[in-house]
Design a protein around this motif. Structure first.
Motif, short mmCIF file in Angstrom:
data_model
loop_
_atom_site.label_atom_id
_atom_site.label_comp_id
_atom_site.label_asym_id
_atom_site.label_seq_id
_atom_site.Cartn_x
_atom_site.Cartn_y
_atom_site.Cartn_z
N GLY A 13 -13.52 -36.27 -3.08
CA GLY A 13 -14.87 -36.79 -2.82
C GLY A 13 -15.47 -37.22 -4.16
O GLY A 13 -14.82 -37.10 -5.21
N GLY A 14 -16.71 -37.68 -4.12
CA GLY A 14 -17.37 -38.16 -5.34
C GLY A 14 -17.46 -37.09 -6.42
O GLY A 14 -17.26 -37.37 -7.61
N ALA A 15 -17.78 -35.84 -6.02
CA ALA A 15 -17.92 -34.77 -7.01
C ALA A 15 -16.60 -34.53 -7.72
O ALA A 15 -16.55 -34.26 -8.93
CB ALA A 15 -18.38 -33.48 -6.32
N HIS A 205 -18.39 -51.51 2.85
CA HIS A 205 -18.99 -50.16 2.85
C HIS A 205 -17.91 -49.23 2.35
O HIS A 205 -16.82 -49.17 2.91
CB HIS A 205 -19.41 -49.78 4.27
CG HIS A 205 -20.31 -48.58 4.32
ND1 HIS A 205 -19.88 -47.32 3.99
CD2 HIS A 205 -21.63 -48.47 4.62
CE1 HIS A 205 -20.90 -46.47 4.11
NE2 HIS A 205 -21.97 -47.14 4.49
N PHE A 206 -18.21 -48.50 1.27
CA PHE A 206 -17.19 -47.66 0.63
C PHE A 206 -17.66 -46.22 0.65
O PHE A 206 -18.47 -45.82 -0.18
CB PHE A 206 -16.95 -48.12 -0.81
CG PHE A 206 -16.42 -49.52 -0.90
CD1 PHE A 206 -17.28 -50.61 -0.76
CD2 PHE A 206 -15.07 -49.76 -1.09
CE1 PHE A 206 -16.79 -51.90 -0.83
CE2 PHE A 206 -14.58 -51.05 -1.16
CZ PHE A 206 -15.44 -52.12 -1.02
N SER A 207 -17.14 -45.48 1.61
CA SER A 207 -17.58 -44.10 1.70
C SER A 207 -16.71 -43.35 2.69
O SER A 207 -16.18 -43.95 3.61
CB SER A 207 -19.03 -44.07 2.18
OG SER A 207 -19.49 -42.76 2.17
N ASP A 269 -7.66 -48.52 -4.37
CA ASP A 269 -7.92 -49.76 -5.12
C ASP A 269 -9.36 -50.24 -4.91
O ASP A 269 -9.61 -51.40 -4.57
CB ASP A 269 -6.91 -50.85 -4.72
CG ASP A 269 -6.83 -51.05 -3.20
OD1 ASP A 269 -7.43 -50.23 -2.45
OD2 ASP A 269 -6.18 -52.01 -2.76
N ILE A 270 -10.30 -49.31 -5.14
CA ILE A 270 -11.71 -49.62 -4.90
C ILE A 270 -12.23 -50.82 -5.72
O ILE A 270 -12.86 -51.72 -5.14
CB ILE A 270 -12.59 -48.37 -5.13
CG1 ILE A 270 -12.20 -47.24 -4.16
CG2 ILE A 270 -14.09 -48.68 -5.03
CD1 ILE A 270 -12.36 -47.56 -2.69
N PRO A 271 -11.97 -50.89 -7.03
CA PRO A 271 -12.51 -52.02 -7.79
C PRO A 271 -12.09 -53.38 -7.23
O PRO A 271 -12.91 -54.29 -7.11
CB PRO A 271 -11.95 -51.80 -9.21
CG PRO A 271 -11.75 -50.32 -9.29
CD PRO A 271 -11.30 -49.91 -7.92
N GLY A 291 -24.63 -41.21 -5.59
CA GLY A 291 -24.13 -42.44 -4.96
C GLY A 291 -23.27 -43.23 -5.92
O GLY A 291 -23.66 -44.29 -6.43
N ARG A 292 -22.06 -42.71 -6.17
CA ARG A 292 -21.15 -43.39 -7.09
C ARG A 292 -20.89 -44.83 -6.67
O ARG A 292 -20.80 -45.73 -7.49
CB ARG A 292 -19.80 -42.65 -7.15
CG ARG A 292 -19.88 -41.29 -7.80
CD ARG A 292 -18.54 -40.58 -7.71
NE ARG A 292 -17.46 -41.30 -8.36
CZ ARG A 292 -17.18 -41.22 -9.66
NH1 ARG A 292 -17.87 -40.42 -10.43
NH2 ARG A 292 -16.17 -41.90 -10.16
N VAL A 293 -20.77 -45.05 -5.36
CA VAL A 293 -20.40 -46.38 -4.88
C VAL A 293 -21.43 -47.44 -5.28
O VAL A 293 -21.09 -48.60 -5.48
CB VAL A 293 -20.20 -46.41 -3.33
CG1 VAL A 293 -18.95 -45.66 -2.95
CG2 VAL A 293 -21.40 -45.87 -2.61
N1 UDP Z 1 -13.72 -43.78 -2.59
C1 UDP Z 1 -12.35 -43.95 -2.75
N2 UDP Z 1 -11.64 -44.42 -1.69
C2 UDP Z 1 -12.21 -44.69 -0.49
C3 UDP Z 1 -13.60 -44.49 -0.33
C4 UDP Z 1 -14.33 -44.03 -1.40
O1 UDP Z 1 -11.80 -43.73 -3.83
O2 UDP Z 1 -11.49 -45.11 0.41
C5 UDP Z 1 -14.50 -43.28 -3.74
C6 UDP Z 1 -15.62 -44.20 -4.16
O3 UDP Z 1 -15.14 -45.24 -4.95
C7 UDP Z 1 -16.55 -43.22 -4.90
C8 UDP Z 1 -16.31 -41.91 -4.17
O4 UDP Z 1 -15.14 -42.07 -3.38
O5 UDP Z 1 -16.19 -43.10 -6.26
C9 UDP Z 1 -17.45 -41.51 -3.27
O6 UDP Z 1 -18.49 -41.04 -4.06
P1 UDP Z 1 -20.01 -41.16 -3.66
O7 UDP Z 1 -20.75 -40.51 -4.74
O8 UDP Z 1 -20.39 -42.54 -3.34
O9 UDP Z 1 -20.15 -40.32 -2.29
P2 UDP Z 1 -19.63 -38.86 -1.85
O10 UDP Z 1 -18.50 -39.08 -0.93
O11 UDP Z 1 -19.27 -38.13 -3.08
O12 UDP Z 1 -20.81 -38.24 -1.17
#
Ligand code: UDP
Ligand code: GLC
Length: 378
Positions: A13-15, A205-207, A269-271, A291-293
């Protein structure tokens, strides 16, 4: 400095992604102890960060647990706590990155007499946690932590409102390496073609898929947009939200959007995928701690629209480096999407501005220096 990092999750996850960047400078003398095995371990190994799975037994406390359930699980933690105490004696400092890691780290800090740092990645409000869980987190931090690093002012404010000691808290944003977010035009057009996105206005949407991340809000907004507006949902249910995943698929079918919404699952491959989008949407219905995204979209030079709450407000200034909409309001989101579609030049300038400021404000080297200074003071 020898640091024992603790994190309860085996999933990235993001953390956890943030922790990789924090642990990297210490990789010659640190250990990341996890309370579950999973792909996060592989990511740490790929980054040459020492990692050990400290337990494989699931800890049965959930975000909404009651006091009785919380206390009941304490007994089950004894072997883990014993192991962490023994391990901590070989390190100078314990750095807890999640709430269960805080509880275990607090006891280990007491028995091993090592200082404890808690990196708070959550908003400790009733929208996210039961009162019991909030109380356990705040009491553990107040009593045992020398420092609480909050990932945003919003997380810090909620911590203090829940009874946390303000004098031990510092706000440090997540850091990013801007270079990672630069993609080559050829790769971008290739992936757009592969995904059948040519000629479309693509909203990404990336999450992870979870109700409070609000993917359903974007789907509803897309239904109100012109037919060439397409959505890609990148991410998977990381913490058992299968019912929500099913609901999203049903919603797409019910709105007749099968050809306009693609579920890509979890991706590494997020970028590149962000660069393949015309706009990135963040739609959390509960306040987002950081909100890393949002920052990642900015670093990719893509316009971002975010839900106006929590840490997102600290990252986005409406009309300057992105757009803010009321959380949980698909009509409002649709209006912003349509405006961006119609005004590419104005939107492009906003995205360009965001890329420039984000690469300075969230530069990982500067953020790591900030953390090193705080840790050295201990
Ligand atoms: N992410 C990823 N692959 C995915 C979806 C999300 O690597 O298919 C990454 C995204 O790039 C971001 C992190 O997961 O760095 C999500 O962090 P964010 O702080 O946005 O939310 P969290 O899930 O930690 O609440
Ligand atoms: C947590 C939060 C997210 C934040 C991340 C990194 O997972 O939900 O908002 O960006 O931690 O601090």
């Amino acid at each position: 400095m020898k640091i024992l990092f603790l994190d309860q999750s085996g999933k990235p996850g993001g953390a956890e992604l943030c922790l990789i960047d924090i642990a990297k400078p210490y990789r010659d003398s640190c250990l990341v102890g996890l309370f579950a095995d999973g792909s996060f371990r592989n990511l740490l190994e790929e980054n040459h960060i020492p990692v050990e799975i400290l337990t494989t037994q699931a800890i049965q406390v959930r975000k909404e647990s009651s006091l009785a359930q919380g206390l009941g699980s304490l007994g089950q933690l004894i072997p883990l706590i014993t192991k962490v105490v023994q391990t901590a004696r070989k390190f100078d400092l314990i750095y807890a990155n999640t709430q269960k890691a805080l509880v275990v780290g607090a006891l280990a800090s007491f028995f091993s007499r090592r200082p404890l740092v808690y990196h708070l990645h959550d908003i400790l409000s009733s929208e996210h946690f039961s009162q019991t869980n909030r109380r356990i987190a705040v009491t553990s931090a107040n009593r045992f932590a020398s420092l609480v690093i909050a990932n945003s002012q919003a997380s810090q404010t909620a911590f203090v409102a829940a009874g946390g000691r303000p004098e031990i808290t510092e706000v440090v944003y997540n850091g990013f390496d801007p270079k990672i977010y630069q993609s080559h035009e050829s790769g971008v057009s290739q992936i757009r073609q592969q995904l059948g996105l040519d000629g479309k206005f693509v909203v990404g949407h990336f999450s992870r898929l979870a109700p409070w991340k609000g993917q359903h809000i974007l789907i509803e907004a897309l239904a109100q947009c012109p037919l060439d507006v397409t959505g890609i949902l990148v991410g998977d249910a990381l913490f058992g939200e299968q019912e929500y995943v099913q609901h999203l698929h049903q919603q797409v079918t019910a709105l007749g959007l099968e050809h306009r919404v693609k579920f890509l699952g979890f991706r590494s491959d997020i970028p590149l995928l962000m660069a393949a989008c015309d706009l990135v949407a963040h739609t959390s219905t509960a306040p987002e701690p950081f909100g890393r995204v949002i920052v990642e979209a900015m670093l990719c030079g893509r316009p971002v629209v975010a839900a106006k709450a929590g840490g997102a407000i600290e990252l986005v200034e409406h009309g300057v480096n992105g757009f803010l909409v009321t959380p949980g309001k698909p009509d409002e989101l649709a209006q912003v999407l349509i405006t961006c579609l119609k005004e590419p030049e104005k939107t492009g300038a906003i995205a360009h501005n965001a890329q420039h400021t984000a690469s300075q404000r969230f530069d990982v080297t500067a953020i790591n220096q900030q953390i090193a200074m705080l840790l050295n003071k201990l």
